[in-house]
Design an enzyme around this catalytic site. Structure first.
Site, PDB file in Angstrom:
ATOM      1  CB  CYS A 113      63.417   3.781  56.443  1.00 27.41           C
ATOM      2  SG  CYS A 113      65.007   2.975  56.370  1.00 27.41           S
ATOM      3  CG  HIS A 281      65.063   6.974  59.140  1.00 26.19           C
ATOM      4  ND1 HIS A 281      65.523   5.868  59.852  1.00 26.19           N
ATOM      5  CD2 HIS A 281      65.291   6.369  57.779  1.00 26.19           C
ATOM      6  CE1 HIS A 281      65.820   4.758  59.023  1.00 26.19           C
ATOM      7  NE2 HIS A 281      66.175   5.626  57.835  1.00 26.19           N
ATOM      8  CG  ASN A 311      69.002   2.987  57.876  1.00 26.49           C
ATOM      9  OD1 ASN A 311      67.885   3.127  58.992  1.00 26.49           O
ATOM     10  ND2 ASN A 311      68.784   2.961  57.207  1.00 26.49           N
TER      11      ASN A 311
HETATM   12  N1  ACO Z   1      83.321   4.068  49.607  1.00 24.50           N
HETATM   13  C1  ACO Z   1      84.263   4.324  49.749  1.00 24.50           C
HETATM   14  N2  ACO Z   1      83.814   4.977  47.991  1.00 24.50           N
HETATM   15  C2  ACO Z   1      82.250   4.842  48.214  1.00 24.50           C
HETATM   16  C3  ACO Z   1      81.339   4.051  48.403  1.00 24.50           C
HETATM   17  C4  ACO Z   1      82.352   3.483  49.919  1.00 24.50           C
HETATM   18  N3  ACO Z   1      81.281   3.064  50.843  1.00 24.50           N
HETATM   19  N4  ACO Z   1      80.684   4.071  48.499  1.00 24.50           N
HETATM   20  C5  ACO Z   1      80.946   4.850  46.968  1.00 24.50           C
HETATM   21  N5  ACO Z   1      81.783   5.125  46.515  1.00 24.50           N
HETATM   22  C6  ACO Z   1      82.234   6.090  46.040  1.00 24.50           C
HETATM   23  C7  ACO Z   1      81.447   6.217  44.086  1.00 24.50           C
HETATM   24  O1  ACO Z   1      81.545   4.681  43.519  1.00 24.50           O
HETATM   25  C8  ACO Z   1      81.463   7.106  43.874  1.00 24.50           C
HETATM   26  O2  ACO Z   1      82.856   7.011  42.824  1.00 24.50           O
HETATM   27  P1  ACO Z   1      83.199   7.891  41.337  1.00 24.50           P
HETATM   28  O3  ACO Z   1      82.496   9.547  41.980  1.00 24.50           O
HETATM   29  O4  ACO Z   1      84.559   7.659  41.534  1.00 24.50           O
HETATM   30  O5  ACO Z   1      82.041   7.062  40.789  1.00 24.50           O
HETATM   31  C9  ACO Z   1      81.366   8.391  45.394  1.00 24.50           C
HETATM   32  O6  ACO Z   1      81.837   7.320  46.023  1.00 24.50           O
HETATM   33  C10 ACO Z   1      80.553   8.734  45.390  1.00 24.50           C
HETATM   34  O7  ACO Z   1      79.325   7.754  45.007  1.00 24.50           O
HETATM   35  P2  ACO Z   1      77.562   8.750  45.582  1.00 24.50           P
HETATM   36  O8  ACO Z   1      76.821   7.162  45.727  1.00 24.50           O
HETATM   37  O9  ACO Z   1      77.449   9.622  44.935  1.00 24.50           O
HETATM   38  O10 ACO Z   1      77.792   9.331  47.087  1.00 24.50           O
HETATM   39  P3  ACO Z   1      76.885  10.131  47.541  1.00 24.50           P
HETATM   40  O11 ACO Z   1      77.333  11.122  48.392  1.00 24.50           O
HETATM   41  O12 ACO Z   1      75.517  10.088  46.541  1.00 24.50           O
HETATM   42  O13 ACO Z   1      76.554   8.723  49.148  1.00 24.50           O
HETATM   43  C11 ACO Z   1      75.296   7.859  49.740  1.00 24.50           C
HETATM   44  C12 ACO Z   1      76.146   7.702  48.920  1.00 24.50           C
HETATM   45  C13 ACO Z   1      75.887   7.783  51.745  1.00 24.50           C
HETATM   46  C14 ACO Z   1      74.103   6.151  49.709  1.00 24.50           C
HETATM   47  C15 ACO Z   1      73.655   8.846  49.968  1.00 24.50           C
HETATM   48  O14 ACO Z   1      73.301   8.567  48.516  1.00 24.50           O
HETATM   49  C16 ACO Z   1      72.891   8.347  51.000  1.00 24.50           C
HETATM   50  O15 ACO Z   1      72.887   8.113  51.630  1.00 24.50           O
HETATM   51  N6  ACO Z   1      72.085   8.284  50.168  1.00 24.50           N
HETATM   52  C17 ACO Z   1      70.550   7.966  50.546  1.00 24.50           C
HETATM   53  C18 ACO Z   1      70.149   6.611  51.364  1.00 24.50           C
HETATM   54  C19 ACO Z   1      68.756   6.635  52.425  1.00 24.50           C
HETATM   55  O16 ACO Z   1      67.858   7.215  53.140  1.00 24.50           O
HETATM   56  N7  ACO Z   1      67.560   5.446  52.177  1.00 24.50           N
HETATM   57  C20 ACO Z   1      67.158   5.094  52.096  1.00 24.50           C
HETATM   58  C21 ACO Z   1      66.657   4.549  53.631  1.00 24.50           C
HETATM   59  S1  ACO Z   1      67.006   2.930  53.669  1.00 24.50           S
HETATM   60  C22 ACO Z   1      65.590   2.061  53.168  1.00 24.50           C
HETATM   61  O17 ACO Z   1      64.692   2.273  53.473  1.00 24.50           O
HETATM   62  C23 ACO Z   1      65.655   0.672  53.286  1.00 24.50           C
END
Ligand code: ACO
Length: 354
Positions: A113, A281, A311
């Protein structure tokens, strides 16, 4: 010393649009969760006969046209992607061939990214050093190969098949649900030209890398750490699909993006009031809203396209640039700050005068 000036841009969005509701037909997720947690509403995926180099070529052709630059004027290519067409060679020479460029050097870079900003620094350094005059910088991705579903599941999601996923298939797809909802496919490119204009051009960069936690965001399989580098067992385990500790990455991204943006502004003695646009980004809208608050920026200075495209990794920043130039939000002379964070971990910011 010349500066690298962005003189044209272009972008290409993959053809097939998939909404959150459509994805929820094959993955245990829902539109509300995806919107609230990430900001994504739709994403586009490439059809089977379209590879990363194809999106890059289409975007690059538009960028050359916008710049009014002939193919024989390009003397260097930089291609940033984490989803290359082949393990090797990289997409740089493939694009060069498809576009009909000369035998110019082609760099392939792998900073995910942050790839576009690393590419920008590479291009800028070559131009400043007089080693290149016109550089084509491309960021493109086809992420659909990372998606866990079968073609039949995908057809069902799109509404072109009546066969729903089996319970096992749905469970498998849902194992990766925090990841699959985020990504989309696109390409975007800019043409950089050596400019003697003392004011305009790429002004500064601040890039960083920290490998200690790389395993929190990586593709664990299909690499030469393994013997053989790919195997049926890896696919059975799902090791060809990225692992991502979302909360960890989220925290790192917010911390480093805000800090590096401040560093670049401060050392160039620029206030956020003087910046016309901050291109962040597009990994998660909440990450960018956090940075926006940390930098005290009004909404109109922080464009988003994650709701439309998800993304698109190395393509997000040039895609935002292209959109903003084409609709007049960025005009010649405007100060633009670009900020990114990605796997590696890598992050950085660049300050550019359009
Ligand atoms: N739909 C519904 N529920 C979901 C989903 C989904 N798609 N995905 C996860 N959940 C659930 C989980 O199971 C969890 O349930 P639980 O509380 O019962 O255990 C709950 O939602 C919360 O999950 P988290 O993973 O803690 O959710 P979070 O608020 O952290 O959001 C996300 C997840 C969107 C992935 C976020 O953490 C994020 O965007 N992180 C950064 C991503 C990023 O910047 N990546 C870098 C770029 S990619 C690259 O460089 C290749």
């Amino acid at each position: 010393m010349p500066r690298a000036l962005i003189i044209g841009s272009g972008s290409e969005i993959a053809a097939t649009r998939l909404t959150n509701d459509q994805m929820a037909r094959v993955v245990d997720t829902n539109d509300q969760w995806i919107r609230e947690r990430s900001g994504v509403e739709t994403r586009h995926f490439a059809p089977p006969d379209v590879a990363t180099s194809d999106l890059g070529v289409a975007a690059a052709a538009k960028a050359l046209e916008a710049a009014g630059v002939e193919k024989d004027e390009v003397d260097m290519v930089v291609f940033a992607t984490m989803t290359p067409d082949h393990y090797f060679p990289g997409c740089g020479t493939i694009l060069q061939h498809k576009l009909g460029l000369g035998t110019v050097p082609c760099f392939d870079i792998r900073q995910q990214c942050s790839g576009f900003l690393y590419g920008l620094q590479l291009a800028d350094a070559h131009i400043r050093a007089g080693m290149a005059r016109t550089v084509l910088l491309v960021g493109a991705e086809v992420h659909i190969g990372f998606m866990p579903w079968t073609q039949e599941n995908y057809d069902y999601a799109l509404g072109v098949s009546d066969v729903p996923p089996t319970k096992e298939e749905r469970e498998w797809n849902s194992r990766f649900r925090h990841l699959v909802v985020l990504f989309g496919d696109a390409g975007a490119a800019v043409v950089l030209r050596a400019s003697e204009d003392g004011e305009r051009g790429v002004l500064d960069h601040d890039l960083h890398g920290a490998g200690a936690d790389y395993e929190k965001l990586c593709v664990p399989g299909t690499g030469f750490k393994h013997r053989p580098y790919t195997s049926p067992e890896q696919f059975e385990r799902g090791d060809h699909i990225p692992v991502m500790d979302g909360r960890f990455v989220f925290k790192m991204a917010t911390t480093h993006m805000a800090a590096v943006a401040k560093t670049v502004l401060e050392r160039n003695k620029v206030t956020s009031d003087e910046v016309k646009m901050v291109l962040m980004h597009q990994a998660n809208k909440r990450i960018n809203e956090y940075c926006q608050r940390a930098l005290n920026l009004p909404d109109e200075k922080v464009p988003h396209n994650i709701h439309k495209y998800g993304n698109t990794t190395a393509a997000t920043i040039p895609l935002l640039w292209d959109e903003c130039v084409r609709d007049g939000r960025i005009t010649p002379g405007d100060l633009v700050l670009m900020v990114a964070f990605g796997a590696g971990m890598t992050w950085g910011a660049s300050l550019v005068r359009a």
